[in-house]
Design an enzyme around this catalytic site. Structure first.
Site, PDB file in Angstrom:
ATOM      1  N   LYS A 230     -14.356  -2.761 -44.951  1.00 14.15           N
ATOM      2  CA  LYS A 230     -15.618  -2.077 -44.660  1.00 14.15           C
ATOM      3  C   LYS A 230     -16.453  -2.944 -43.729  1.00 14.15           C
ATOM      4  CE  LYS A 230     -17.913   1.676 -45.822  1.00 14.15           C
ATOM      5  NZ  LYS A 230     -17.371   3.002 -46.124  1.00 14.15           N
TER       6      LYS A 230
ATOM      7  N   GLY B 100     -25.110  19.621 -54.292  1.00 14.14           N
ATOM      8  CA  GLY B 100     -25.155  19.158 -52.895  1.00 14.14           C
ATOM      9  C   GLY B 100     -24.392  20.128 -52.019  1.00 14.14           C
TER      10      GLY B 100
ATOM     11  N   GLY C  20     -23.863  19.940 -48.472  1.00 16.77           N
ATOM     12  CA  GLY C  20     -23.801  19.342 -47.144  1.00 16.77           C
ATOM     13  C   GLY C  20     -22.486  19.691 -46.456  1.00 16.77           C
TER      14      GLY C  20
ATOM     15  N   VAL D 242     -19.323  18.460 -46.569  1.00 17.60           N
ATOM     16  CA  VAL D 242     -18.081  18.615 -47.345  1.00 17.60           C
ATOM     17  C   VAL D 242     -18.136  19.898 -48.182  1.00 17.60           C
ATOM     18  CG1 VAL D 242     -16.707  17.643 -49.232  1.00 17.60           C
ATOM     19  CG2 VAL D 242     -17.553  16.155 -47.410  1.00 17.60           C
ATOM     20  N   ALA D 243     -19.257  20.086 -48.891  1.00 16.77           N
ATOM     21  CA  ALA D 243     -19.377  21.255 -49.770  1.00 16.77           C
ATOM     22  C   ALA D 243     -19.256  22.557 -48.972  1.00 16.77           C
ATOM     23  CB  ALA D 243     -20.711  21.209 -50.514  1.00 16.77           C
TER      24      ALA D 243
HETATM   25  P1  NAD Z   1     -23.993  15.381 -46.432  1.00 17.01           P
HETATM   26  O1  NAD Z   1     -25.117  14.427 -46.244  1.00 17.01           O
HETATM   27  O2  NAD Z   1     -23.668  16.344 -45.343  1.00 17.01           O
HETATM   28  O3  NAD Z   1     -24.214  16.253 -47.772  1.00 17.01           O
HETATM   29  C1  NAD Z   1     -24.774  15.764 -48.929  1.00 17.01           C
HETATM   30  C2  NAD Z   1     -25.761  16.827 -49.432  1.00 17.01           C
HETATM   31  O4  NAD Z   1     -26.195  16.451 -50.738  1.00 17.01           O
HETATM   32  C3  NAD Z   1     -26.998  16.940 -48.550  1.00 17.01           C
HETATM   33  O5  NAD Z   1     -27.191  18.290 -48.179  1.00 17.01           O
HETATM   34  C4  NAD Z   1     -28.122  16.433 -49.465  1.00 17.01           C
HETATM   35  O6  NAD Z   1     -29.351  17.080 -49.224  1.00 17.01           O
HETATM   36  C5  NAD Z   1     -27.579  16.758 -50.838  1.00 17.01           C
HETATM   37  N1  NAD Z   1     -28.165  15.975 -51.925  1.00 17.01           N
HETATM   38  C6  NAD Z   1     -28.498  14.671 -51.946  1.00 17.01           C
HETATM   39  N2  NAD Z   1     -28.990  14.325 -53.140  1.00 17.01           N
HETATM   40  C7  NAD Z   1     -28.968  15.448 -53.908  1.00 17.01           C
HETATM   41  C8  NAD Z   1     -29.325  15.726 -55.252  1.00 17.01           C
HETATM   42  N3  NAD Z   1     -29.829  14.794 -56.064  1.00 17.01           N
HETATM   43  N4  NAD Z   1     -29.160  16.983 -55.701  1.00 17.01           N
HETATM   44  C9  NAD Z   1     -28.653  17.932 -54.910  1.00 17.01           C
HETATM   45  N5  NAD Z   1     -28.290  17.732 -53.634  1.00 17.01           N
HETATM   46  C10 NAD Z   1     -28.448  16.503 -53.132  1.00 17.01           C
HETATM   47  O7  NAD Z   1     -22.739  14.476 -46.788  1.00 17.01           O
HETATM   48  P2  NAD Z   1     -21.209  14.913 -46.859  1.00 17.01           P
HETATM   49  O8  NAD Z   1     -20.506  14.368 -45.670  1.00 17.01           O
HETATM   50  O9  NAD Z   1     -21.072  16.333 -47.241  1.00 17.01           O
HETATM   51  O10 NAD Z   1     -20.733  13.994 -48.081  1.00 17.01           O
HETATM   52  C11 NAD Z   1     -21.011  14.370 -49.421  1.00 17.01           C
HETATM   53  C12 NAD Z   1     -20.397  13.338 -50.360  1.00 17.01           C
HETATM   54  O11 NAD Z   1     -18.994  13.255 -50.115  1.00 17.01           O
HETATM   55  C13 NAD Z   1     -20.931  11.915 -50.185  1.00 17.01           C
HETATM   56  O12 NAD Z   1     -20.943  11.307 -51.439  1.00 17.01           O
HETATM   57  C14 NAD Z   1     -19.897  11.263 -49.291  1.00 17.01           C
HETATM   58  O13 NAD Z   1     -19.871   9.853 -49.457  1.00 17.01           O
HETATM   59  C15 NAD Z   1     -18.637  11.911 -49.808  1.00 17.01           C
HETATM   60  N6  NAD Z   1     -17.510  11.914 -48.868  1.00 17.01           N
HETATM   61  C16 NAD Z   1     -17.643  12.524 -47.658  1.00 17.01           C
HETATM   62  C17 NAD Z   1     -16.554  12.547 -46.785  1.00 17.01           C
HETATM   63  C18 NAD Z   1     -16.639  13.234 -45.459  1.00 17.01           C
HETATM   64  O14 NAD Z   1     -15.582  13.448 -44.828  1.00 17.01           O
HETATM   65  N7  NAD Z   1     -17.806  13.622 -44.976  1.00 17.01           N
HETATM   66  C19 NAD Z   1     -15.359  11.932 -47.149  1.00 17.01           C
HETATM   67  C20 NAD Z   1     -15.240  11.330 -48.411  1.00 17.01           C
HETATM   68  C21 NAD Z   1     -16.338  11.333 -49.253  1.00 17.01           C
END
Ligand code: NAD
Length: 356
Positions: free
Chosen positions: A80, A180, A182, A184-185
């Site tokens: 990292k 959440g 974002g 990924v979801a």
């Molecule tokens: P993102 O920032 O696009 O989405 C995260 C969402 O969670 C945001 O919309 C945010 O407003 C919401 N959020 C934050 N705190 C919250 C809470 N307490 N209650 C409800 N919603 C809340 O990020 P992402 O890229 O979708 O990643 C989401 C998770 O997946 C993270 O933990 C990230 O480390 C993990 N992850 C992402 C990837 C990737 O390819 N993007 C890969 C592996 C792991």
């Protein structure tokens, strides 16, 4: 604990620091383990309050990457990078290029990619100085947005859990509470809706909730998500959402989501098992992103190959369930064990055939 003691106990190989005052760069690269291949890890750009805090974060995150790559069967190690800066106000092309020169000094032992605070554009700057970088935009021949494969992988991992709990991997009619909404979801939800699953989501931002409403998805307040009567609870926000306060509220039989570090403590994994809730280890089912990046290494990026490898998360999750059942351990522990066994077996072969 002293840094060298900690590194020795947890098997770290290297901790490197680099400074280029002219461009304001203060960077750290932690390499945990390169047994399986070069250490691959994101570049986190964050305004840490102290240098020490940045060092510990790099170390902790590097080790997690070793486990993720090992469990996902990738030829990669764990590392990292962190840059101490505010990504919105202090990041510049010159800083990223200086960081690229730092990565280059490691001669390929570390492959940089994106993380919180860094983007595909930054990877392009790094690429000007070193070839040891992945996660470039598709326009630059890279693998682009990782969340597409991460979302697919989470979906495949969840299907393997459904097969174990309900005897069929169909998600038709299953009620899934997603915390959440974002990147990924959003990707993951598309797969679920195609199977006619019933989704309930929450987010702390209105634009994310509006996006869910536009897709015909029911939304609830952030605190209500733990109490939704559902089949599956899906953490897709930030870490630590599974803990002693939230677990007793869950009504689901499966917990599977994309967020990193979902369990606040190891004990929370055991607690889920005690309550008969099947937990999909986060780093295993969210490994679609790094699988996608790995398809960029050594040859031209091939999306079909990345997709095929990501779909294998279904089998990997099945194996974790099997080990957990046979050894009577939690699925979180079973995933760690699979990763550790792979590392140990490759390490043994390397020792045996080391050139004399
Ligand atoms: P993102 O920032 O696009 O989405 C995260 C969402 O969670 C945001 O919309 C945010 O407003 C919401 N959020 C934050 N705190 C919250 C809470 N307490 N209650 C409800 N919603 C809340 O990020 P992402 O890229 O979708 O990643 C989401 C998770 O997946 C993270 O933990 C990230 O480390 C993990 N992850 C992402 C990837 C990737 O390819 N993007 C890969 C592996 C792991």
């Amino acid at each position: 604990m002293e840094i060298f003691d900690y590194m020795g106990k947890k098997g770290y190989e290297q901790l490197a620091m680099y400074s280029d005052a002219a461009v304001g760069l203060k960077a750290i690269i932690a390499i945990h383990d390169t047994t399986l291949g070069p250490a691959c890890g994101g570049t986190r750009i964050w305004n840490y309050e102290t240098d020490e805090e940045a060092i510990w974060d790099a170390l902790r995150l590097a080790r997690a990457m070793t486990y993720k790559a090992a469990a996902a069967d990738l030829p990669l190690g764990g590392g990292k990078a962190v840059i101490i800066a505010d990504s919105r106000t202090q990041k510049t092309e010159a800083m990223m290029r200086a960081f690229g020169r730092f990565v280059d000094t490691l001669g390929g032992r570390f492959l940089a990619t994106t993380d919180v605070g860094s983007t595909g554009r930054d990877m392009e700057y790094i690429r000007q100085e070193t070839k040891h970088v992945v996660g470039l935009p598709t326009s630059a021949g890279g693998s682009g947005d990782t969340s597409i494969m991460t979302g697919l992988g989470v979906y495949m991992g969840l299907k393997a859990c459904a097969r174990e709990v309900w005897g069929s991997d169909s998600l038709n009619g299953k009620k899934i509470a997603i915390q959440g909404f974002g990147k990924v979801a959003f990707q993951y939800a598309h797969h679920l809706l195609k199977e006619d699953a019933h989704l309930v989501v929450t987010d702390v931002f209105d634009d994310a909730l509006d996006r869910a409403r536009d897709m015909g998805i029911e939304v609830v307040e952030p605190e209500q998500i733990y109490d939704v009567a559902c089949d599956i609870f899906s953490p897709c926000a930030l870490g630590g959402s599974l803990n002693k306060n939230t677990i007793p509220r869950l009504q689901a039989r499966v917990v599977a989501g994309g967020a990193n570090n979902q369990l606040e403590t190891e004990e929370d994994g055991e607690e889920l098992k005690r309550r008969g809730i099947l937990y999909a280890p986060d780093y295993l089912i969210n490994s679609g992103g790094i699988i996608n990046l790995s398809a960029e290494i050594g040859s031209a990026y091939n999306r079909d190959l990345a997709r095929e490898k990501t779909e294998r998360i279904y089998e990997l999750m099945g194996r974790v369930i099997q080990v957990s059942r046979q050894e009577e351990i939690s699925t979180a522990r079973a995933a760690d064990r699979i990763a550790e066994e792979r590392l140990a077996s490759v390490r043994a072969i390397k020792t045996l055939y080391r050139p004399r």
